[in-house]
Design a protein around this motif. Structure first.
Motif, PDB file in Angstrom:
ATOM      1  N   SER A  33       0.835  -1.207   0.000  1.00 19.10           N
ATOM      2  CA  SER A  33       0.000   0.000   0.000  1.00 19.10           C
ATOM      3  C   SER A  33       0.865   1.249   0.000  1.00 19.10           C
ATOM      4  N   GLN A  34       0.428   2.249  -0.760  1.00 22.92           N
ATOM      5  CA  GLN A  34       1.119   3.534  -0.811  1.00 22.92           C
ATOM      6  C   GLN A  34       0.231   4.613  -0.219  1.00 22.92           C
ATOM      7  N   GLN A  35       0.645   5.166   0.911  1.00 19.78           N
ATOM      8  CA  GLN A  35      -0.079   6.267   1.528  1.00 19.78           C
ATOM      9  C   GLN A  35       0.362   7.594   0.901  1.00 19.78           C
ATOM     10  N   PRO A  36      -0.409   8.678   1.086  1.00 22.15           N
ATOM     11  CA  PRO A  36      -0.112   9.933   0.390  1.00 22.15           C
ATOM     12  C   PRO A  36       0.856  10.861   1.108  1.00 22.15           C
ATOM     13  N   TYR A  37       1.360  10.477   2.291  1.00 22.53           N
ATOM     14  CA  TYR A  37       2.271  11.349   3.021  1.00 22.53           C
ATOM     15  C   TYR A  37       3.563  11.579   2.235  1.00 22.53           C
ATOM     16  N   THR A  38       4.093  12.776   2.334  1.00 23.32           N
ATOM     17  CA  THR A  38       5.260  13.171   1.554  1.00 23.32           C
ATOM     18  C   THR A  38       6.446  12.254   1.822  1.00 23.32           C
ATOM     19  N   ASP A  39       6.965  11.646   0.764  1.00 28.08           N
ATOM     20  CA  ASP A  39       8.177  10.817   0.792  1.00 28.08           C
ATOM     21  C   ASP A  39       8.057   9.569   1.669  1.00 28.08           C
ATOM     22  N   ILE A  40       6.859   9.142   1.988  1.00 31.01           N
ATOM     23  CA  ILE A  40       6.715   7.928   2.790  1.00 31.01           C
ATOM     24  C   ILE A  40       6.936   6.711   1.899  1.00 31.01           C
ATOM     25  N   ASP A  41       7.591   5.700   2.437  1.00 33.22           N
ATOM     26  CA  ASP A  41       7.849   4.480   1.680  1.00 33.22           C
ATOM     27  C   ASP A  41       6.576   3.655   1.541  1.00 33.22           C
ATOM     28  N   ARG A  42       6.565   2.847   0.514  1.00 33.94           N
ATOM     29  CA  ARG A  42       5.453   1.918   0.326  1.00 33.94           C
ATOM     30  C   ARG A  42       5.435   0.919   1.482  1.00 33.94           C
ATOM     31  N   ASP A  43       4.240   0.615   1.970  1.00 33.58           N
ATOM     32  CA  ASP A  43       4.092  -0.282   3.111  1.00 33.58           C
ATOM     33  C   ASP A  43       3.732  -1.677   2.617  1.00 33.58           C
ATOM     34  N   ASN A  44       4.517  -2.664   3.014  1.00 30.50           N
ATOM     35  CA  ASN A  44       4.265  -4.056   2.640  1.00 30.50           C
ATOM     36  C   ASN A  44       4.057  -4.878   3.900  1.00 30.50           C
ATOM     37  N   VAL A 233       0.853  15.970   3.068  1.00 29.96           N
ATOM     38  CA  VAL A 233       0.513  15.183   1.885  1.00 29.96           C
ATOM     39  C   VAL A 233       1.116  15.804   0.634  1.00 29.96           C
ATOM     40  N   ASP A 234       1.603  14.958  -0.283  1.00 33.50           N
ATOM     41  CA  ASP A 234       2.086  15.447  -1.578  1.00 33.50           C
ATOM     42  C   ASP A 234       1.496  14.659  -2.741  1.00 33.50           C
ATOM     43  N   SER A 235       0.392  13.945  -2.491  1.00 32.37           N
ATOM     44  CA  SER A 235      -0.231  13.151  -3.535  1.00 32.37           C
ATOM     45  C   SER A 235      -1.746  13.299  -3.454  1.00 32.37           C
ATOM     46  N   SER A 236      -2.394  13.227  -4.600  1.00 27.75           N
ATOM     47  CA  SER A 236      -3.853  13.318  -4.638  1.00 27.75           C
ATOM     48  C   SER A 236      -4.511  11.945  -4.618  1.00 27.75           C
ATOM     49  N   SER A 237      -3.719  10.890  -4.478  1.00 29.68           N
ATOM     50  CA  SER A 237      -4.284   9.540  -4.509  1.00 29.68           C
ATOM     51  C   SER A 237      -3.437   8.601  -3.669  1.00 29.68           C
ATOM     52  N   GLU A 238      -3.977   7.427  -3.426  1.00 27.62           N
ATOM     53  CA  GLU A 238      -3.251   6.339  -2.806  1.00 27.62           C
ATOM     54  C   GLU A 238      -3.723   5.044  -3.438  1.00 27.62           C
ATOM     55  N   ASN A 239      -2.929   3.990  -3.287  1.00 26.87           N
ATOM     56  CA  ASN A 239      -3.266   2.750  -3.975  1.00 26.87           C
ATOM     57  C   ASN A 239      -2.779   1.560  -3.185  1.00 26.87           C
ATOM     58  N   SER A 240      -3.325   0.402  -3.511  1.00 29.08           N
ATOM     59  CA  SER A 240      -2.904  -0.832  -2.845  1.00 29.08           C
ATOM     60  C   SER A 240      -3.086  -2.017  -3.773  1.00 29.08           C
ATOM     61  N   VAL A 241      -2.267  -3.029  -3.530  1.00 28.91           N
ATOM     62  CA  VAL A 241      -2.339  -4.308  -4.235  1.00 28.91           C
ATOM     63  C   VAL A 241      -2.373  -5.395  -3.179  1.00 28.91           C
ATOM     64  N   ARG A 242      -3.316  -6.328  -3.290  1.00 31.62           N
ATOM     65  CA  ARG A 242      -3.431  -7.413  -2.327  1.00 31.62           C
ATOM     66  C   ARG A 242      -3.482  -8.745  -3.073  1.00 31.62           C
ATOM     67  N   PHE A 243      -2.796  -9.719  -2.527  1.00 29.51           N
ATOM     68  CA  PHE A 243      -2.823 -11.069  -3.098  1.00 29.51           C
ATOM     69  C   PHE A 243      -2.958 -12.057  -1.967  1.00 29.51           C
ATOM     70  N   GLY A 244      -3.734 -13.121  -2.180  1.00 23.76           N
ATOM     71  CA  GLY A 244      -3.919 -14.092  -1.118  1.00 23.76           C
ATOM     72  C   GLY A 244      -4.234 -15.481  -1.632  1.00 23.76           C
ATOM     73  N   TYR A 245      -3.940 -16.436  -0.792  1.00 31.79           N
ATOM     74  CA  TYR A 245      -4.263 -17.852  -1.063  1.00 31.79           C
ATOM     75  C   TYR A 245      -5.102 -18.370   0.110  1.00 31.79           C
ATOM     76  N   LEU A 246      -6.139 -19.160  -0.222  1.00 33.48           N
ATOM     77  CA  LEU A 246      -7.009 -19.702   0.806  1.00 33.48           C
ATOM     78  C   LEU A 246      -7.261 -21.179   0.537  1.00 33.48           C
ATOM     79  N   TYR A 247      -7.149 -21.958   1.602  1.00 30.38           N
ATOM     80  CA  TYR A 247      -7.514 -23.386   1.554  1.00 30.38           C
ATOM     81  C   TYR A 247      -8.762 -23.599   2.390  1.00 30.38           C
TER      82      TYR A 247
END
Length: 249
Positions: A33-44, A233-247
């Motif tokens: 996930s990428q938050q909009p805070y200035t220069d913040i790293d992507r969170d995994n 904030v230095d961005s007008s958007s934020e985004n995320s990618v999620r992947f999962g496996y379920l049994y």
């Protein structure tokens, strides 16, 4: 904020649970996930997934829905009512980015509320209200969303979605405000106001068989102007990618 609550749903398992029976499963999910805070790293992050569903409750990952009696309108329309609880990992620590140095930490927490879903042939409509019951932000948010699932053969499902998310003043001020004791030369005081974000997303699910399934969820959020105006904030958007496996057992 953009889905840092790990808003996975039981649709990742997509097989229906028959009336009077229960189903459960275990799996693993990862999110970036990428938050909009200035220069913040992507969170995994990674999280174990626990799935359980019967006639009364659905649990998947950090969220739970307690099912209330549904209202059947016709053969193709139904209203579903649920009590919702979830853990939201939103927030930051002051060391997460330079712009946050000297700021008090902002925590996530537990949220609870209610949800109603109108199922029909054209597009499912859902409305959800949640409040912070942990007492950190004391915020509230209301989501009005549309989604539809297309099935391709016996194994593949694709579900695009669109939602408007209202966040109240307490929520925006807690996560994007700057208090008087947090001001510095490049960070002016800021009092957040309520705003509306727009979310676009699509979820794909592949069922290998009755037990094994994987899902991929892509999400982008256009932030409201009251968040964009924050000096954090230095961005007008934020985004995320999620992947999962379920049994499923």
């Amino acid at each position: 904020m953009a889905g840092l609550s790990w808003s996975f749903t039981a649709h990742s398992a997509e097989q229906e649970t028959a009336d009077g029976t229960s189903s459960w499963g275990l799996g693993l999910g990862v999110a970036s996930s990428q938050q909009p805070y200035t220069d913040i790293d992507r969170d995994n992050e990674a999280i174990p997934l626990i799935y359980f569903e019967n006639d009364y409750v659905r649990v998947f990952g950090p969220s739970a829905e307690f099912k209330l009696p549904s209202l059947r309108i016709s053969d193709t329309q139904q209203l579903n009512f649920n009590i919702v609880a979830e853990y939201d990992s939103s927030g930051y620590e002051e060391g997460d980015a330079r712009i946050l140095d000297g700021m008090d930490d902002r925590d996530g927490g537990f949220w609870a509320g209610a949800k109603v879903e109108w199922q029909n042939e054209l597009v499912n409509v859902n409305a959800e209200w949640l409040a912070d019951v942990s007492g950190d932000s004391d915020g509230q948010r209301f989501t009005l969303g549309l989604e539809r699932t297309w099935t391709f053969g016996e194994h593949m499902m694709l579900t695009p979605r669109l939602a408007a998310i209202w966040q109240d003043q307490e929520y925006v001020d807690y996560y994007f405000g700057v208090r008087s004791d947090e001001v510095r030369f490049d960070r002016a005081a800021y009092k957040g106001k309520s705003t509306i974000n727009t979310e676009f997303g699509v979820r794909g699910t592949y069922l290998f068989d009755q037990q094994h399934s994987v899902f991929l969820d892509l999400e982008a959020v256009r932030l409201g102007s009251e968040i964009e105006d924050s000096p954090l904030v230095d961005s007008s958007s934020e985004n995320s990618v999620r992947f999962g496996y379920l049994y499923r057992f």
